[in-house]
Write an enzyme that holds these catalytic residues in place. Sequence first.
Site, mmCIF file in Angstrom:
data_model
loop_
_atom_site.group_PDB
_atom_site.id
_atom_site.type_symbol
_atom_site.label_atom_id
_atom_site.label_comp_id
_atom_site.label_asym_id
_atom_site.label_seq_id
_atom_site.Cartn_x
_atom_site.Cartn_y
_atom_site.Cartn_z
ATOM 1 N N SER A 12 0.837 -1.203 0.000
ATOM 2 C CA SER A 12 0.000 0.000 0.000
ATOM 3 C C SER A 12 0.874 1.257 0.000
ATOM 4 O O SER A 12 0.503 2.276 -0.603
ATOM 5 C CB SER A 12 -0.959 0.003 1.191
ATOM 6 N N MET A 87 10.737 -6.221 4.937
ATOM 7 C CA MET A 87 10.840 -6.786 6.280
ATOM 8 C C MET A 87 12.149 -7.547 6.527
ATOM 9 O O MET A 87 12.356 -8.063 7.623
ATOM 10 C CB MET A 87 9.640 -7.698 6.562
ATOM 11 N N LEU A 89 16.294 -7.624 7.062
ATOM 12 C CA LEU A 89 17.344 -6.721 7.535
ATOM 13 C C LEU A 89 18.402 -6.602 6.440
ATOM 14 O O LEU A 89 18.814 -7.609 5.866
ATOM 15 C CB LEU A 89 17.959 -7.316 8.806
ATOM 16 N N HIS A 106 8.199 3.385 9.240
ATOM 17 C CA HIS A 106 8.028 2.467 10.362
ATOM 18 C C HIS A 106 6.795 2.877 11.174
ATOM 19 O O HIS A 106 6.615 4.061 11.465
ATOM 20 C CB HIS A 106 9.279 2.499 11.246
HETATM 21 C C1 GAR Z 1 3.892 -0.695 6.786
HETATM 22 O O1 GAR Z 1 2.917 -0.404 7.731
HETATM 23 C C2 GAR Z 1 5.272 -0.388 7.333
HETATM 24 O O2 GAR Z 1 5.263 0.627 8.271
HETATM 25 C C3 GAR Z 1 5.647 -1.694 7.946
HETATM 26 O O3 GAR Z 1 5.145 -2.665 7.067
HETATM 27 C C4 GAR Z 1 3.938 -2.197 6.504
HETATM 28 C C5 GAR Z 1 3.921 -2.498 5.016
HETATM 29 O O4 GAR Z 1 2.680 -2.191 4.461
HETATM 30 N N1 GAR Z 1 7.073 -1.789 8.081
HETATM 31 C C6 GAR Z 1 7.684 -2.220 9.189
HETATM 32 O O5 GAR Z 1 7.093 -2.641 10.161
HETATM 33 C C7 GAR Z 1 9.196 -2.158 9.131
HETATM 34 N N2 GAR Z 1 9.777 -2.422 10.401
HETATM 35 P P1 GAR Z 1 2.472 -2.102 2.897
HETATM 36 O O6 GAR Z 1 3.093 -3.367 2.283
HETATM 37 O O7 GAR Z 1 0.992 -2.084 2.710
HETATM 38 O O8 GAR Z 1 3.131 -0.848 2.400
#
Ligand code: GAR
Length: 201
Positions: A12, A87, A89, A106
């Site tokens: 997203s 996700m 590292l 984040h």
């Molecule tokens: C997001 O909310 C981002 O903040 C989180 O993963 C989600 C991905 O959503 N990232 C972390 O937690 C990194 N530590 P998306 O695939 O819908 O953009």
Amino acid sequence: MKIAVLVSGRGSNLQALIKNLHGFDVEIVGVVSDNEDAPALKHARTADIPTASFAEASYDGREARDLAIADWLDENQAELVVLAGYMALLSDSFVARFRDRIINVHPSLLPAFPGTRAVEMAVAAGVKVFGVTVHLVDEGIDTGPILLQRAVELDGYSDPTEIHQILQKIEHELLPEGVRLMADGAVSRDPANPQRLIIER
Ligand code: GAR
């Protein structure tokens, strides 16, 4: 500015970057995933953006995988690397190669609740104010200098999924804003405290 976006999941945030930035002053030259089944890759293909996936299992460890990603990003002339729900590292050598040219979004007010499951940790800690951080990436886990933050008071909320949905709406504004600031050359480190960023809007 030419940017590349690294994704692992739904995408997203990638969609927000495509909608708000792509084709204007910013060109997304590639979308990279550690997971070839990430739905985010479909959003990139729909927008005719080149994609590549690099599963760690196909390489001799994370270091080798990250080297392959870095080479792909250079081949595609990415000047800025944007982690949008990536996700895995990144290895130290990858971070060093793109020093101060990687940003991450984040779902917490860093330095509180770094790592994965940030929203769940915040709920478990009983916080009443949640938030989103966009930051530069260094070798630590979500420890790099903070570029943008926005807080939201959610007193009485306890469902991590519901909270995350609210935070994602903020992410979809804050991450494009962070990329725009980087593209405008508006971000520098404070010489007196390199952990602090100075933003000239
Ligand atoms: C997001 O909310 C981002 O903040 C989180 O993963 C989600 C991905 O959503 N990232 C972390 O937690 C990194 N530590 P998306 O695939 O819908 O953009």
